[in-house]
Design a protein around this motif. Structure first.
Motif, PDB file in Angstrom:
ATOM      1  N   UNK A  88       0.844  -1.198   0.000  1.00  0.00           N
ATOM      2  CA  UNK A  88       0.000   0.000   0.000  1.00  0.00           C
ATOM      3  C   UNK A  88       0.876   1.244   0.000  1.00  0.00           C
ATOM      4  N   UNK A  89       0.392   2.291  -0.661  1.00  0.00           N
ATOM      5  CA  UNK A  89       0.996   3.612  -0.564  1.00  0.00           C
ATOM      6  C   UNK A  89       0.106   4.465   0.337  1.00  0.00           C
ATOM      7  N   UNK A  90       0.686   5.037   1.378  1.00  0.00           N
ATOM      8  CA  UNK A  90      -0.075   5.772   2.378  1.00  0.00           C
ATOM      9  C   UNK A  90       0.427   7.213   2.436  1.00  0.00           C
ATOM     10  N   UNK A  91      -0.505   8.156   2.254  1.00  0.00           N
ATOM     11  CA  UNK A  91      -0.169   9.579   2.343  1.00  0.00           C
ATOM     12  C   UNK A  91      -1.094  10.234   3.357  1.00  0.00           C
ATOM     13  N   UNK A  92      -0.525  10.854   4.369  1.00  0.00           N
ATOM     14  CA  UNK A  92      -1.349  11.504   5.393  1.00  0.00           C
ATOM     15  C   UNK A  92      -0.912  12.948   5.583  1.00  0.00           C
ATOM     16  N   UNK A  93      -1.902  13.780   5.911  1.00  0.00           N
ATOM     17  CA  UNK A  93      -1.664  15.176   6.290  1.00  0.00           C
ATOM     18  C   UNK A  93      -2.365  15.385   7.634  1.00  0.00           C
ATOM     19  N   UNK A  94      -1.688  16.044   8.544  1.00  0.00           N
ATOM     20  CA  UNK A  94      -2.321  16.234   9.850  1.00  0.00           C
ATOM     21  C   UNK A  94      -1.800  17.472  10.560  1.00  0.00           C
ATOM     22  N   UNK A  95      -2.651  17.973  11.434  1.00  0.00           N
ATOM     23  CA  UNK A  95      -2.283  19.019  12.393  1.00  0.00           C
ATOM     24  C   UNK A  95      -2.748  18.486  13.738  1.00  0.00           C
TER      25      UNK A  95
END
Length: 220
Positions: A25-32
């Motif tokens: 799997x390719x996992x891309x996350x953005x978070x604050x």
């Protein structure tokens, strides 16, 4: 030769990966993500289409397990929750076309001596035949064969927002592909990948491999 050989080898590796006990799997996350999150309560926020949907219920059950491991608790309703979790998912299909040599040991083209029983030294057992020292099935281009097969592209997106002000705190996209149809079979691994090293680095795509046992269960 290189024009078709490299795509053929890449496609062959992709086909073989379907038999391997590894889910990619390719996992891309953005978070604050705020520093204090342990014990926070959440509630799922289904769309109208997801309400009373058994597939959605199954996938949110998998997500619920991961959130519980991370220390979150599910609230009885939105008024009692601090976080709102939304989920989307889907699958599409693409056709991959591969061109490779259509090698036939009984055919060597029209020139005399290149047939199966042509005169030596150019016949089936000559130096340029499959039993000769100079045989190369890729030499001179040869006849080519084109094959196509489907690749299934699966995607899962999970977003976590603050209930009080609607601020998005976490958004992750998981992409996985394979040569077998079926989103449900891949979803347990995609959910695990979504929360691997939560919240993970922001704005970075990670390639996550998960081992699977003979029963199709993740191996810790």
């Amino acid at each position: 030769m290189k024009r078709w050989l490299y795509p053929f080898l890449a496609a062959a590796s992709l086909l073989l990966s379907g038999c391997a006990s590894v889910i990619e799997s390719n996992v891309t996350s953005f978070h604050a993500w705020p520093p204090q999150t342990a014990g926070r309560s959440y509630v799922f926020a289904p769309t109208p289409e997801q309400q009373n949907n058994l597939e959605y219920d199954n996938y949110t059950g998998l997500i619920r397990q991961e959130l519980q491991v991370l220390g979150f608790t599910e609230a009885r309703d939105r008024q009692a929750a601090q976080l709102s979790v939304n989920v989307s998912y889907g699958m599409s299909t693409e056709q991959v076309v591969v061109t490779r040599p259509a090698y036939d040991p009984f055919f060597y083209g029209p020139p005399p001596g290149w047939g199966r029983f042509g005169p030596h030294p150019y016949g089936f057992y000559g130096p340029y035949g499959p039993y000769g020292p100079f045989y190369d099935p890729f030499w001179n281009g040869g006849p080519l064969q084109t094959t196509s097969y489907p690749v299934f592209l699966r995607r899962l997106q999970i977003g976590i927002s603050s209930v009080s002000d609607g601020k998005k705190l976490f958004d992750v996209v998981v992409d996985s592909d394979g040569n077998r149809a079926g989103l449900a079979a891949a979803m347990p691994y995609m959910v695990r990948a979504a929360f691997a090293d939560f919240p993970g680095p922001s704005g970075v795509t990670r390639h996550i491999s998960m081992k699977v046992d003979k029963n199709g269960e993740p191996v810790d």
